[in-house]
Scaffold this motif. Sequence first.
Motif, short mmCIF file in Angstrom:
data_model
loop_
_atom_site.label_atom_id
_atom_site.label_comp_id
_atom_site.label_asym_id
_atom_site.label_seq_id
_atom_site.Cartn_x
_atom_site.Cartn_y
_atom_site.Cartn_z
N UNK A 289 1.28 -1.25 -0.09
CA UNK A 289 0.22 0.10 -0.03
C UNK A 289 0.92 1.25 -0.20
N UNK A 290 1.90 0.98 0.73
CA UNK A 290 2.37 2.40 0.52
C UNK A 290 3.72 2.99 -0.77
N UNK A 291 3.88 2.05 -1.24
CA UNK A 291 4.53 2.02 -2.51
C UNK A 291 3.52 2.42 -3.47
N UNK A 292 2.08 1.43 -3.55
CA UNK A 292 1.10 2.12 -4.29
C UNK A 292 1.01 3.50 -4.23
N UNK A 293 1.35 4.10 -3.30
CA UNK A 293 -0.03 5.23 -2.65
C UNK A 293 1.17 5.90 -3.33
N UNK A 294 2.43 6.02 -3.49
CA UNK A 294 3.59 6.90 -4.16
C UNK A 294 3.19 7.06 -5.11
N UNK A 295 2.67 6.14 -6.11
CA UNK A 295 2.68 6.55 -7.55
C UNK A 295 0.98 6.54 -7.87
N UNK A 296 1.11 6.91 -9.21
CA UNK A 296 -0.04 7.92 -10.44
C UNK A 296 -0.33 6.27 -11.20
N UNK A 297 -1.76 6.21 -11.64
CA UNK A 297 -1.78 5.95 -13.43
C UNK A 297 -2.80 4.68 -12.69
N UNK A 299 -2.13 1.53 -12.77
CA UNK A 299 -1.57 -0.04 -12.13
C UNK A 299 -1.63 0.21 -10.37
N UNK A 300 -0.84 1.69 -10.21
CA UNK A 300 -1.26 1.55 -9.04
C UNK A 300 -2.40 1.60 -8.38
N UNK A 301 -3.67 2.59 -9.22
CA UNK A 301 -4.65 2.34 -8.05
C UNK A 301 -4.88 1.16 -8.27
N UNK A 304 -3.71 -0.64 -4.37
CA UNK A 304 -4.21 0.03 -3.92
C UNK A 304 -5.57 -0.49 -3.73
N UNK A 305 -6.48 -1.26 -4.42
CA UNK A 305 -7.14 -1.77 -4.32
C UNK A 305 -7.70 -3.09 -3.93
N UNK A 306 -6.63 -3.91 -4.75
CA UNK A 306 -6.73 -4.66 -4.65
C UNK A 306 -6.23 -5.77 -3.92
N UNK A 307 -4.75 -4.44 -2.67
CA UNK A 307 -4.14 -4.64 -1.47
C UNK A 307 -4.89 -4.27 -0.55
N UNK A 308 -6.18 -3.63 -0.56
CA UNK A 308 -7.34 -2.74 0.64
C UNK A 308 -8.13 -4.34 0.97
N UNK A 309 -8.28 -5.09 -0.54
CA UNK A 309 -9.31 -6.24 -0.35
C UNK A 309 -8.72 -6.77 0.35
#
Length: 478
Positions: A289-297, A299-301, A304-309
């Motif tokens: 989540x931390x790594x994906x939060x620093x990226x835009x686009x 794939x990061x979204x 983040x969504x699947x990691x939250x799930x």
Amino acid sequence: MTDGAGGETAADGVRSWRRWVGRPGGSLTRRLIWLASAWIVLALVLTGWALTTQYQESALRRLGNVLSATIDEVVVASNAGPDGLVIAEIKDAATLRPLSGDYWAVAEPAPGDRLRILARSPSLAGSDLSVPPELPPRLASAFGQIISYNAIGPRGEPLRVAASMKQLPGRSAPVVFMAGIDRSNIDNDTRQFATFTWTSLLILGVGLVIAVFLQVQIGLRPLFSLRNEIADVRKGKAARIARGYPLEIQPLAEQVNRLLDHNQETVERQRTHVGNLAHALKTPLSVMLAEAGTQQGPLPDMVRKQTEVMKAQVDHHLRRARAAARAQMLGERTPIAEVLDEMAVMLERVFEARGVEIDWRAPDDLGFRGERQDLQEILGNLMENACKWAKRRVRVSAGTTGLGQMIVVVEDDGPGLPADQREAALERGARMDETTPGSGLGLSIVVELTRAYGGRITLADSELGGLKVLLELPTAEA
């Protein structure tokens, strides 16, 4: 033989009694008492019958000896005349007095299996001794032996008669000698003996049954105490078996305590494994989540969504595993009043700006059969959800059903929830209003924990105007 139409045979009755006494679900105390009582009654009945029969036979043997002596006396006093008649002269005063109860007679076989009287005692007063039809053939087949039987005397008294066929000197045809005596005294003595014997055995039987009852009750009392202690552990009133028991039962109590200790150790190991798994999974998920939060686009979204799930799924299943493990524990008890007071104080501070008031009521001795942490999570989610939707008032009440369950009712004066949406509201992650903060997992957490403890949750309309949540959970007795 049956006892009327639709009656039960004796064999069926015995089988029914054996099924009732030996059925697995029957009371052990009742079975022991009934079995012991049945054997006592059977033994006493057989004893009474044997004693009474033996006494009667002994008395009849004594009469037989007297009658045998009378027959010998008649034989000695009898002479055969030239015309075939028999003359017997006995000077016994008892046989000379009419209807005295002591009788004798001399007879000879006649055609048709009959006996023709040749001489009789004056005491018979012209009457004859009763002769059953089967007596002449029996006397002929048992020549010289004495045959005894019961008969009725000339004045209606019960007689004991003895007869014997002998050969009289000077006479070619055999002669039958008979002697009879009144057996009324013997019958009275036998009845008195039987009455005394059966009364004594009845008193003895009642005493033995009472003794068996007391012995079974006293002997099984430690088992009853052990049963009650195990029930207290199951209900959450105690954690272990603490009382001391006799040497025969103490090993059982120790084994139960060892089983409880083993169960506790198993639960603790499960908790440790669950904690280790939670730590092992949550750390990589947090990093992702931390790594994906620093990226835009895109794939990061998506990450983040699947990691939250994934994180929600991990939390959900770990919570279920912990609750299932804790629900199997024995001896846990959490006072519900303390938890309600704690939750009410905390939530009133959280929603102080909106002026929400929480009115709760619960008996001081009412306890939840489970861990405090689980009860806090269940009630905290329900009460927090009610505070979110309430206008100003939330009401919580708790009580017991008397069937090992308690009911907690949480109500609010908010807008409520339509009946067609209530089932969906209990599903994991469902949210009826996206404008209200929250993840939608609160009610699903409550449902999972409640089911893990064997309870259930129901939604209904509240008298306050909002939603009413009825929660059933296992109760622990005080």
